[in-house]
Design an enzyme around this catalytic site. Sequence first.
Site, mmCIF file in Angstrom:
data_model
loop_
_atom_site.group_PDB
_atom_site.id
_atom_site.type_symbol
_atom_site.label_atom_id
_atom_site.label_comp_id
_atom_site.label_asym_id
_atom_site.label_seq_id
_atom_site.Cartn_x
_atom_site.Cartn_y
_atom_site.Cartn_z
ATOM 1 C CB ALA A 1 -0.906 -0.006 1.231
ATOM 2 C CE LYS A 2 -2.139 6.755 -2.712
ATOM 3 N NZ LYS A 2 -3.504 6.689 -2.193
ATOM 4 N NE ARG A 3 0.487 -0.393 5.424
ATOM 5 C CZ ARG A 3 -0.670 -0.916 5.025
ATOM 6 N NH1 ARG A 3 -1.735 -0.161 4.977
ATOM 7 N NH2 ARG A 3 -0.770 -2.185 4.689
ATOM 8 C CG ASP A 4 3.900 -0.882 2.466
ATOM 9 O OD1 ASP A 4 4.129 -0.868 3.692
ATOM 10 O OD2 ASP A 4 2.975 -1.533 1.962
ATOM 11 N N GLY A 5 5.911 3.420 1.242
ATOM 12 C CA GLY A 5 6.979 4.241 0.666
ATOM 13 C C GLY A 5 6.829 4.454 -0.821
#
Length: 308
Positions: free
Chosen positions: A247-251
């Site tokens: 997901a986006k939170r993974d950088g």
Amino acid sequence: MSPASTVGRWAPSPTGYLHLGNLRTALLAWLFARSAGGRFLWRFEDLDGAVRPQFYDSQLRDVAALGIDWDGEPVRQSDRLDLYRDAIADLRRRGLTYECFCTRREIAEAAAAPHGPSPEGAYPGTCRRLGRAELEQRRSQGRPPALRLRVEMPDTQHLELTVVDRQLGPFAGIVDDFVIQRGDGTPAYNLAVVVDDASQGVTEVVRGDDLLPSTPRQVHLAHLLGLEPPAYAHVPLVLGPGRQRLAKRDGAVTLPDRLALGETSVDVLNLLLSSLGLALVADAGDLRHIAQQFDPASLPRQPWVHKP
Ligand code: GLU
């Protein structure tokens, strides 16, 4: 089936930038189709409310930058509503649907109640059992009903259907009374995908294995509509460092993120190819050579954990 008759497709929802997991699935769907000498179609699944107009173009651009091409113009589900409505009308006419007034919460509560085991994720059939008076009472409350398929059960509450996946082998899954039209009148994904794959002549669906549990429902519906279901190949997802779905939170997980770091689109393509155990390329145009040597049997069976 002769290889030239293979028709594959890629069916993203234009709700955001594609991340490495989406791009990897697009690459695989393309490799399956092109390695068989087949056609490859693009369909936007844009019936979802979270669609944002700018992502139609960004998705086309990012996929093209990796050397993935497609045949004909991309189609949009939002342009094909008549097709879905015809299929829904057909099922209604045949008495194969019923109105469902349940909220998510009611479904969760009913599924947990002790009156009968409901396999996880399966609709417990609450509104199927409404009597005439209850139905009128529910209708008068003003909440617009969803439409569910009335699945003929052998004797118990649920039908189980086995599909044979090209990558994963036999998979036995539940076919419950799933939603075919949402309360707001929008055709549901499971209905639209079946109608589209058949009407576009798709012979082979390659997609993330999170959709494997939906496949028996889709095959059942295809049969009810007199349509030939495609072959299926479900491929492992890409996971983030915490082993949850990427997901986006993974950088830096989208193509624009990677370009901003100074990588090229060929670097990103090679990252995906190496995650699949495939040879690397010097140019996105060389991808067709990879397709010529592609063997689905050699693909990894495990998710790829992406570590930024
Ligand atoms: N639109 C779905 C997604 O973006 C794909 C559905 C499918 O391939 O059947 O996950």
